[in-house]
Design a protein around this motif. Structure first.
Motif, PDB file in Angstrom:
ATOM      1  N   ALA A   7       1.141 -17.542  16.622  1.00  0.00           N
ATOM      2  CA  ALA A   7       0.724 -16.325  15.913  1.00  0.00           C
ATOM      3  C   ALA A   7       1.864 -15.791  15.042  1.00  0.00           C
ATOM      4  O   ALA A   7       1.648 -15.449  13.866  1.00  0.00           O
ATOM      5  CB  ALA A   7       0.270 -15.263  16.909  1.00  0.00           C
ATOM      6  N   ASP A   8       3.071 -15.727  15.585  1.00  0.00           N
ATOM      7  CA  ASP A   8       4.212 -15.249  14.803  1.00  0.00           C
ATOM      8  C   ASP A   8       4.465 -16.149  13.594  1.00  0.00           C
ATOM      9  O   ASP A   8       4.767 -15.658  12.496  1.00  0.00           O
ATOM     10  CB  ASP A   8       5.469 -15.171  15.671  1.00  0.00           C
ATOM     11  N   LEU A   9       4.332 -17.448  13.783  1.00  0.00           N
ATOM     12  CA  LEU A   9       4.500 -18.398  12.674  1.00  0.00           C
ATOM     13  C   LEU A   9       3.454 -18.170  11.589  1.00  0.00           C
ATOM     14  O   LEU A   9       3.766 -18.184  10.392  1.00  0.00           O
ATOM     15  CB  LEU A   9       4.367 -19.814  13.220  1.00  0.00           C
TER      16      LEU A   9
ATOM     17  N   ALA B 298      -3.226 -28.624  13.685  1.00  0.00           N
ATOM     18  CA  ALA B 298      -4.354 -28.428  14.603  1.00  0.00           C
ATOM     19  C   ALA B 298      -4.171 -27.149  15.411  1.00  0.00           C
ATOM     20  O   ALA B 298      -5.119 -26.381  15.605  1.00  0.00           O
ATOM     21  CB  ALA B 298      -4.490 -29.635  15.527  1.00  0.00           C
ATOM     22  N   ALA B 299      -2.954 -26.891  15.863  1.00  0.00           N
ATOM     23  CA  ALA B 299      -2.690 -25.692  16.677  1.00  0.00           C
ATOM     24  C   ALA B 299      -2.901 -24.417  15.858  1.00  0.00           C
ATOM     25  O   ALA B 299      -3.450 -23.434  16.361  1.00  0.00           O
ATOM     26  CB  ALA B 299      -1.277 -25.738  17.236  1.00  0.00           C
ATOM     27  N   TRP B 300      -2.457 -24.436  14.605  1.00  0.00           N
ATOM     28  CA  TRP B 300      -2.657 -23.254  13.754  1.00  0.00           C
ATOM     29  C   TRP B 300      -4.143 -23.006  13.534  1.00  0.00           C
ATOM     30  O   TRP B 300      -4.608 -21.878  13.583  1.00  0.00           O
ATOM     31  CB  TRP B 300      -1.970 -23.433  12.421  1.00  0.00           C
ATOM     32  N   TRP B 301      -4.904 -24.082  13.277  1.00  0.00           N
ATOM     33  CA  TRP B 301      -6.347 -23.985  13.070  1.00  0.00           C
ATOM     34  C   TRP B 301      -7.016 -23.438  14.325  1.00  0.00           C
ATOM     35  O   TRP B 301      -7.903 -22.585  14.264  1.00  0.00           O
ATOM     36  CB  TRP B 301      -6.890 -25.354  12.704  1.00  0.00           C
ATOM     37  N   GLN B 302      -6.575 -23.905  15.479  1.00  0.00           N
ATOM     38  CA  GLN B 302      -7.143 -23.472  16.750  1.00  0.00           C
ATOM     39  C   GLN B 302      -6.962 -21.963  16.935  1.00  0.00           C
ATOM     40  O   GLN B 302      -7.903 -21.253  17.291  1.00  0.00           O
ATOM     41  CB  GLN B 302      -6.460 -24.247  17.872  1.00  0.00           C
ATOM     42  N   VAL B 303      -5.768 -21.471  16.667  1.00  0.00           N
ATOM     43  CA  VAL B 303      -5.492 -20.045  16.859  1.00  0.00           C
ATOM     44  C   VAL B 303      -6.216 -19.209  15.798  1.00  0.00           C
ATOM     45  O   VAL B 303      -6.829 -18.183  16.121  1.00  0.00           O
ATOM     46  CB  VAL B 303      -3.970 -19.772  16.871  1.00  0.00           C
TER      47      VAL B 303
END
Length: 150
Positions: A75-77, A41-46
């Motif tokens: 972002a780095d991930l 979810a966090a990756w999708w959000q960013v």
């Protein structure tokens, strides 16, 4: 001196508590939708914050109400996974712009069908006009929060 209570203030407290519950439900649903495509979810959000135009990490954090450090980690991930990239920023030498790669766009695009189906289920008893009204109030509250911060 203690500020006097107001009806609007009391209702806002109730809105905040329900917003926490909504946010938890939204995150849970996002985790279910993103897992099959290898996102979180966090990756999708960013990634979602930069689908239309690249932004700096600070810009993403401001837009989403997150800390710069938490967005920077994600972002780095995403860059390490090949889902996003940093670009030179003509407006700022050190604050690079962040944008999805083709693979990042593909990953987000693969969520569309599940996201549309979910959104249609969740809004089945709520009309578009009601949602527009809620969005208007939310936008005004965000503007008031930003102004209150200074």
């Amino acid at each position: 001196m203690i500020e006097p209570r107001s009806e609007a203030g009391d209702v806002l407290t109730d809105v905040v508590m329900r917003t926490f519950r909504l946010y938890g439900g939204f995150l849970e649903a996002a985790e279910v939708m993103t897992k099959p495509v290898g996102l979180t979810a966090a990756w999708w959000q960013v990634l979602g914050a930069v689908l239309k135009e690249p932004l700096s990490v600070s810009g993403i954090a401001r837009e989403m109400g997150l800390t710069r450090q938490s967005v920077q980690r994600i972002a780095d991930l995403l860059v390490d996974k090949g889902l996003a990239e940093y670009l030179p920023n003509p407006a700022h030498r050190r604050a690079k712009l962040f944008q999805p790669t083709g693979a990042g766009h593909t990953a987000v695009e693969s969520l569309r069908e599940a996201q549309y189906a979910w959104a249609n289920r969740i809004t089945a008893s709520v009309g578009a006009e009601e949602l527009r009204g809620a969005l208007d109030v939310m936008n005004r509250l965000v503007a008031n929060l930003d102004a209150d911060r200074g």
